[in-house]
Design a protein around this motif. Structure first.
Motif, PDB file in Angstrom:
ATOM      1  N   SER A   1      30.375  18.676  37.945  1.00 21.85           N
ATOM      2  CA  SER A   1      31.672  18.149  38.356  1.00 21.85           C
ATOM      3  C   SER A   1      31.447  17.072  39.406  1.00 21.85           C
ATOM      4  N   PHE A   2      31.932  15.866  39.151  1.00 20.42           N
ATOM      5  CA  PHE A   2      31.791  14.780  40.122  1.00 20.42           C
ATOM      6  C   PHE A   2      32.479  15.123  41.440  1.00 20.42           C
ATOM      7  N   SER A   3      33.662  15.702  41.374  1.00 23.51           N
ATOM      8  CA  SER A   3      34.404  15.994  42.605  1.00 23.51           C
ATOM      9  C   SER A   3      33.691  17.048  43.440  1.00 23.51           C
ATOM     10  N   GLU A   4      33.174  18.092  42.782  1.00 21.03           N
ATOM     11  CA  GLU A   4      32.471  19.136  43.514  1.00 21.03           C
ATOM     12  C   GLU A   4      31.189  18.612  44.127  1.00 21.03           C
ATOM     13  N   GLU A   5      30.450  17.802  43.376  1.00 26.56           N
ATOM     14  CA  GLU A   5      29.203  17.247  43.903  1.00 26.56           C
ATOM     15  C   GLU A   5      29.474  16.290  45.059  1.00 26.56           C
ATOM     16  N   HIS A   6      30.554  15.519  44.953  1.00 32.04           N
ATOM     17  CA  HIS A   6      30.841  14.543  46.009  1.00 32.04           C
ATOM     18  C   HIS A   6      31.236  15.233  47.310  1.00 32.04           C
ATOM     19  N   LYS A   7      31.762  16.437  47.225  1.00 29.14           N
ATOM     20  CA  LYS A   7      32.103  17.190  48.433  1.00 29.14           C
ATOM     21  C   LYS A   7      30.856  17.445  49.284  1.00 29.14           C
ATOM     22  N   ARG A   8      29.692  17.477  48.641  1.00 28.92           N
ATOM     23  CA  ARG A   8      28.443  17.701  49.372  1.00 28.92           C
ATOM     24  C   ARG A   8      28.136  16.524  50.293  1.00 28.92           C
TER      25      ARG A   8
END
Length: 382
Positions: free
Chosen positions: A367-374
């Motif tokens: 998931s792009f959104s989940e990874e970007h949260k990192r």
């Protein structure tokens, strides 16, 4: 014919072939970059400005960055550094720079340097970029921008804190073929099918790409086409959730002769094959096939583009071969620039697949959104 004669004929043939592909000037830079004649200094037109520092003086810096800058602005280089003293000396000699007792810190702190070009080994890219941004330089960072999530977090935070300008060396989006396709495909919010078949260089077991810290060929090579896929998807809307599948033909060298398949919640299909079973005479060769709605397109090694849409047929040829290097390299001086968030997203995808390859995994839900949260969460600011 002796072996040496055959080798000479092959080298002559390669030079002639490269001239038909890249033109005379680029080919000459490529030759000198490979040969690196000791003490050779070219009488290059000097720019009135000498404000570019270079870290990493290998073949790419010499023949690609060097040629693009010189062709547009003349010899604008002020200082250079490489951990390989011979490469540093030959680059410095060719461009008429100081050769002795130069360190990376010297490049960073040189008051003449406004633009910092980084083309060192992959694992060092982020560290040099962070130092350059903290030193107030405008940074051009060759791919990959990071080889670990920790590096990407640090780079993201440094950009946020400094507000510095940084540009990435992913060049395919700047190619004439891709820019032309943009006019046909922008805003078409339909599933995309993208197939990339890449015949890459043969890398021996001692090649520096093989070092564990360099991020595998996924970071070194495949990142180009992952970045291209993200770029094209962003022409309309980038689906968030993806299923990633990898297939390896060799359990020992999983990062080549492999297939990466990505499917999105919208129905997009991205397929990337990297093969390296024999050295391509003309360098990396790639065939890219695209379908979206009633549009079908084929990019043949960035020398030809064919587009079919309904009863429309368009063919375009590109000479010299245009993989987008020139426009990508000149981003710091141009209004034509990539959105940095797009580069971060493609890097997150690349790092995920690199981890899969290292671990021998075959399937992952991304998931792009989940990874970007990192990158944007509290852990990135600790």
């Amino acid at each position: 014919m002796t072996m040496s004669e055959h080798g000479t004929m092959s080298e002559v043939g390669k030079v002639l072939r490269f001239m038909t592909i890249y033109g005379f000037g680029k080919t000459i830079f490529k030759i000198i970059g490979r040969v690196r004649p000791n003490g050779f200094s070219a009488k290059l037109w000097k720019s009135r400005k000498a404000d570019i520092g270079v870290i990493g003086c290998g073949q790419f810096a010499f023949a690609t960055i060097g040629f693009s800058i010189w062709r547009r602005y003349g010899n604008r280089f002020a200082i250079c550094y490489d951990i390989d003293v011979d490469k540093q000396r030959s680059f410095a000699s060719f461009f008429g720079l100081a050769q002795e007792n130069v360190s990376a810190l010297d490049v960073m702190t040189d008051e003449r340097v406004r633009f910092l070009y980084i083309a060192s080994n992959h694992a060092s890219h982020t560290d040099y970029a962070v130092q350059g941004l903290l030193a107030g330089k405008i940074v051009y960072l060759e791919k990959p921008i990071s080889v670990s999530i920790e590096q990407l977090q640090r780079l993201h935070e440094t950009i946020r804190r400094t507000g510095g300008q940084i540009f990435a060396g992913y060049n395919r989006p700047f190619s004439a073929a891709v820019r032309h396709l943009h006019h046909w495909m922008a805003g078409v919010n339909q599933p995309l099918t993208l197939n990339c078949f890449i015949s890459g260089h043969v890398l021996g077991p001692e090649h520096w790409y093989r070092k564990p810290e360099e991020g595998t060929r996924v970071c070194g090579n495949v990142g180009h086409w992952l970045d291209l896929a993200v770029h094209m998807l962003c022409w309309s809307s980038l689906p968030d959730k993806w299923h990633i599948t990898t297939v390896y033909s060799n359990a020992v060298t999983r990062d080549e002769d492999m297939v990466i398949v990505l499917t999105s919640e919208r129905g997009d299909l991205i397929n990337i094959i990297l093969t390296a079973r024999g050295e391509p005479f003309e360098g990396i060769n790639e065939t890219i096939n695209i379908q979206q709605g009633d549009l079908i397109a084929k990019i043949d090694d960035f020398r030809q583009l064919v587009i079919w849409q309904g009863d429309k047929l368009q063919k375009k040829r590109f000479w010299p071969k245009d993989v987008g290097h020139n426009m990508a390299i000149l981003q710091p001086f141009s209004e034509v620039r990539r959105a940095w968030r797009e580069v971060e997203l493609s890097t997150l995808l690349m790092l995920c697949i690199a981890r899969m390859v290292v671990n021998g995994d075959h399937s992952f839900e991304f998931s792009f959104s989940e990874e970007h949260k990192r990158l944007t969460g509290p852990s990135s600011r600790s």
